[in-house]
Design an enzyme around this catalytic site. Structure first.
Site, PDB file in Angstrom:
ATOM      1  N   GLY A   1      27.755  -3.991  14.181  1.00 53.87           N
ATOM      2  CA  GLY A   1      28.536  -3.895  12.956  1.00 53.87           C
ATOM      3  C   GLY A   1      28.716  -5.234  12.275  1.00 53.87           C
ATOM      4  O   GLY A   1      28.716  -5.325  11.035  1.00 53.87           O
TER       5      GLY A   1
ATOM      6  N   ARG B   1      27.022 -15.318  13.552  1.00 55.28           N
ATOM      7  CA  ARG B   1      27.238 -16.113  12.342  1.00 55.28           C
ATOM      8  C   ARG B   1      26.372 -17.367  12.325  1.00 55.28           C
ATOM      9  O   ARG B   1      25.912 -17.791  11.256  1.00 55.28           O
ATOM     10  CB  ARG B   1      28.725 -16.468  12.231  1.00 55.28           C
ATOM     11  CG  ARG B   1      29.617 -15.274  11.881  1.00 55.28           C
ATOM     12  CD  ARG B   1      31.078 -15.536  12.240  1.00 55.28           C
ATOM     13  NE  ARG B   1      31.980 -14.523  11.702  1.00 55.28           N
ATOM     14  CZ  ARG B   1      32.212 -13.346  12.263  1.00 55.28           C
ATOM     15  NH1 ARG B   1      31.589 -13.011  13.383  1.00 55.28           N
ATOM     16  NH2 ARG B   1      33.063 -12.498  11.707  1.00 55.28           N
TER      17      ARG B   1
ATOM     18  N   LYS C   1      35.746   1.990  15.734  1.00 56.07           N
ATOM     19  CA  LYS C   1      34.849   1.110  16.489  1.00 56.07           C
ATOM     20  C   LYS C   1      33.618   1.900  16.943  1.00 56.07           C
ATOM     21  O   LYS C   1      33.297   2.937  16.382  1.00 56.07           O
ATOM     22  CB  LYS C   1      35.606   0.508  17.673  1.00 56.07           C
ATOM     23  CG  LYS C   1      36.735  -0.426  17.267  1.00 56.07           C
ATOM     24  CD  LYS C   1      36.195  -1.689  16.605  1.00 56.07           C
ATOM     25  CE  LYS C   1      37.298  -2.690  16.310  1.00 56.07           C
ATOM     26  NZ  LYS C   1      36.759  -3.926  15.691  1.00 56.07           N
TER      27      LYS C   1
ATOM     28  N   SER D   1      30.555 -13.257  18.336  1.00 55.64           N
ATOM     29  CA  SER D   1      30.873 -13.362  16.917  1.00 55.64           C
ATOM     30  C   SER D   1      30.305 -14.647  16.318  1.00 55.64           C
ATOM     31  O   SER D   1      29.749 -14.644  15.213  1.00 55.64           O
ATOM     32  CB  SER D   1      32.391 -13.324  16.706  1.00 55.64           C
ATOM     33  OG  SER D   1      32.923 -12.069  17.050  1.00 55.64           O
TER      34      SER D   1
ATOM     35  N   ARG E   1      38.128   4.440  20.087  1.00 53.92           N
ATOM     36  CA  ARG E   1      38.572   3.769  21.305  1.00 53.92           C
ATOM     37  C   ARG E   1      39.954   4.222  21.757  1.00 53.92           C
ATOM     38  O   ARG E   1      40.238   4.177  22.967  1.00 53.92           O
ATOM     39  CB  ARG E   1      38.564   2.245  21.107  1.00 53.92           C
ATOM     40  CG  ARG E   1      37.182   1.646  21.259  1.00 53.92           C
ATOM     41  CD  ARG E   1      37.191   0.146  21.309  1.00 53.92           C
ATOM     42  NE  ARG E   1      35.803  -0.333  21.302  1.00 53.92           N
ATOM     43  CZ  ARG E   1      35.433  -1.536  20.925  1.00 53.92           C
ATOM     44  NH1 ARG E   1      36.345  -2.410  20.516  1.00 53.92           N
ATOM     45  NH2 ARG E   1      34.178  -1.893  20.946  1.00 53.92           N
TER      46      ARG E   1
ATOM     47  N   SER F   1      40.247  -7.041   8.393  1.00 54.17           N
ATOM     48  CA  SER F   1      38.870  -6.965   8.904  1.00 54.17           C
ATOM     49  C   SER F   1      38.195  -8.307   8.716  1.00 54.17           C
ATOM     50  O   SER F   1      37.932  -8.722   7.574  1.00 54.17           O
ATOM     51  CB  SER F   1      38.068  -5.870   8.182  1.00 54.17           C
ATOM     52  OG  SER F   1      36.687  -5.966   8.516  1.00 54.17           O
TER      53      SER F   1
ATOM     54  N   GLN G   1      35.171  -8.886   9.477  1.00 50.99           N
ATOM     55  CA  GLN G   1      33.811  -8.636   9.014  1.00 50.99           C
ATOM     56  C   GLN G   1      33.755  -8.483   7.499  1.00 50.99           C
ATOM     57  O   GLN G   1      32.873  -9.048   6.843  1.00 50.99           O
ATOM     58  CB  GLN G   1      33.240  -7.398   9.709  1.00 50.99           C
ATOM     59  CG  GLN G   1      33.043  -7.588  11.209  1.00 50.99           C
ATOM     60  CD  GLN G   1      32.566  -6.326  11.893  1.00 50.99           C
ATOM     61  OE1 GLN G   1      32.398  -5.277  11.266  1.00 50.99           O
ATOM     62  NE2 GLN G   1      32.358  -6.405  13.200  1.00 50.99           N
TER      63      GLN G   1
ATOM     64  N   ARG H   1      32.970  -1.983  25.400  1.00 55.42           N
ATOM     65  CA  ARG H   1      34.345  -2.325  25.813  1.00 55.42           C
ATOM     66  C   ARG H   1      34.911  -1.279  26.765  1.00 55.42           C
ATOM     67  O   ARG H   1      35.653  -1.618  27.702  1.00 55.42           O
ATOM     68  CB  ARG H   1      35.251  -2.456  24.584  1.00 55.42           C
ATOM     69  CG  ARG H   1      34.781  -3.439  23.536  1.00 55.42           C
ATOM     70  CD  ARG H   1      34.805  -4.862  24.007  1.00 55.42           C
ATOM     71  NE  ARG H   1      34.308  -5.754  22.966  1.00 55.42           N
ATOM     72  CZ  ARG H   1      33.852  -6.974  23.173  1.00 55.42           C
ATOM     73  NH1 ARG H   1      33.808  -7.465  24.403  1.00 55.42           N
ATOM     74  NH2 ARG H   1      33.415  -7.720  22.174  1.00 55.42           N
TER      75      ARG H   1
ATOM     76  N   ASP I   1      39.811  -6.479  20.376  1.00 54.91           N
ATOM     77  CA  ASP I   1      38.795  -6.062  21.338  1.00 54.91           C
ATOM     78  C   ASP I   1      39.344  -5.930  22.756  1.00 54.91           C
ATOM     79  O   ASP I   1      38.691  -5.335  23.622  1.00 54.91           O
ATOM     80  CB  ASP I   1      37.630  -7.059  21.346  1.00 54.91           C
ATOM     81  CG  ASP I   1      36.769  -6.951  20.100  1.00 54.91           C
ATOM     82  OD1 ASP I   1      36.771  -5.882  19.454  1.00 54.91           O
ATOM     83  OD2 ASP I   1      36.096  -7.947  19.759  1.00 54.91           O
TER      84      ASP I   1
END
Length: 430
Positions: A95, A27, A342, A23, A346, A166, A168, A389, A315
């Site tokens: 994503g 970024r 996801k 992550s 999941r 979220s 994101q 995952r 996650d």
């Protein structure tokens, strides 16, 4: 599709370091592209997803030089210096890249199109397009999904309440807010989500104010990150933590891993279940809390996860299901319907996969119920469904099984952790 069989082990012993946080790596490259000078990134978490981010900023006119496997130099073009490549930008399976880049491109000059693979193209994108339209951008999705077409403009600040937790979407709006003209952009969260974007914006010199339940940014004149070290990815460490917890006689040390409290909900869950995880050598790496972990085998008891615990362990919830299947008593996950959006559904993948290995688990609309049995699962075969995952969950289940687990589609781990199986092999002691 490749298959890998993970055999049961007597114990796991050793010291490891996992790749840099995925992550933060995404970024760091994206923000580095918006800086006016060079950003030097050490500990970059290389994977298929983060390599897609490097390719994307290069397509937008940013020079990125790569040294070794985990060191980058990103030569930023300034806040509004990105240029349309004249062809679609391929986000692969990432994503995070697609959603955050949509926020950035909304404030650029030009028209852009973002595409992804079949899995990413099935994920909901209207949730990020809608607030950006409120800010003045033209953002078109394809029936709510990718491809996404963006025509950049001068953005206006907004106050936006996330309908679904979220990180994101929050990040996309905050990045657009830094590029806006005028005043304060505020995002209100139903529950706290990971805050790597806010932390990096602060490091880069943006005006950021964080309050309980919300975060605000103001338009920036320039950004500069300079040198950044990325801590180890907690989500990459999590399979090893759960494996060492489940396999008797194990002793594992994980070094230099991120301990951001909005990412480490699994540690809280394991503590309630009786896990034996000790944090030591706490320090800060790249503006993030970090440290080392010592993990020993433990006999677990059941626990329930819901509310804020879902966001801080989103996650790792598949791994919670496996831990619960090996615990004493009945466990429950609730409030996790977001797992259906996801890389795959999941919830269905976890329930069907673990059930095929002998677990007593039942799916609910927003989670699952598990009747724990404190013995090793039988084992068998489990399909990754193209989800990294799920592939790592199956590997951990194999280590702690009686007969081993064949993972169909094991190559999915390369999305986030290309060296996963090699590192797992180093720890095994039959």
């Amino acid at each position: 599709m490749s298959s890998t069989t993970v055999e049961p082990v007597a114990r796991l012993v050793g010291h490891i370091a996992v790749p840099g946080d995925k992550s933060i790596s995404h970024r760091a490259v994206l923000l580095g592209a918006l800086c006016e000078d060079e950003t030097r990134i050490a500990g970059f978490g290389r994977s298929e997803d983060t390599e897609a981010t490097i390719a994307a900023v290069r397509a937008l006119g940013v020079d990125v030089y790569e040294f070794d496997i985990d060191t980058l130099r990103v030569f930023g073009v300034g806040l509004r210096g990105l240029r349309s490549p004249g062809e679609p930008i391929d986000c692969g399976n990432a994503g995070t890249l697609m959603r955050l880049l949509t926020g950035i491109l909304a404030g650029q000059d030009g028209s852009f199109e973002l595409v992804g693979d079949a899995s990413l193209s099935a994920r909901p994108m209207e949730r990020v397009a809608e607030p950006l339209r409120r800010m003045g951008a033209t953002v078109e999705t394809t029936d709510g999904h990718a491809p996404i077409r963006i025509r950049g403009t001068t953005l206006s600040p907004i106050d936006y309440e996330l309908p679904v937790a979220s990180a994101q979407v929050k990040s996309a709006v905050l990045l657009a807010g830094v590029l806006a003209q005028g005043g304060e952009t505020t995002v209100v969260e139903p529950v706290p989500t990971r805050d790597h974007t806010e932390r990096l914006l602060e490091l880069a010199g943006a005006h950021v104010v964080r309050r309980p339940g919300s975060v605000s940014v103001w338009p920036a004149e320039r950004l500069s990150l300079g040198e950044l070290e990325v801590p180890g990815d907690f989500s990459s460490a999590a399979p090893f933590i759960v494996a060492a917890t489940l396999v008797a006689g194990s002793e594992l040390h994980v070094h230099g891993v991120s301990l951001n409290p909005r990412r480490t909900g699994l540690l809280d869950v394991l503590e309630r279940m009786g896990g034996r995880v000790t944090v030591y050598n706490r320090r800060r790496i790249g503006g993030e809390p970090a440290g080392d972990l010592e993990v020993h085998h433990a006999s677990l008891v059941a626990a329930d996860v819901g509310g804020d615990g879902v966001a801080t362990s989103i996650d790792e919830l598949p791994l919670f299901a496996l831990a619960a299947a090996n615990a004493h008593g009945d466990s429950m996950l609730r409030g996790a319907a977001e797992l259906r959006a996801k890389e795959t559904d999941r919830l269905d993948a976890v329930v069907q996969g673990l059930r095929s290995l002998g677990a007593h688990i039942r799916e609910t609309p927003d989670g699952f119920r598990v009747r724990g049995v404190p013995t090793r699962l039988r084992g068998g075969a489990m399909e990754s469904r193209g989800d990294h995952r799920i592939a790592m969950l199956a590997a951990v289940a194999g280590l702690a099984s009686r007969e081993g687990v064949r993972i169909d589609g094991s190559e999915a781990v390369s999305v986030s952790f290309p060296g996963f199986f090699e590192l797992l092999e180093q720890l095994q002691e039959a």
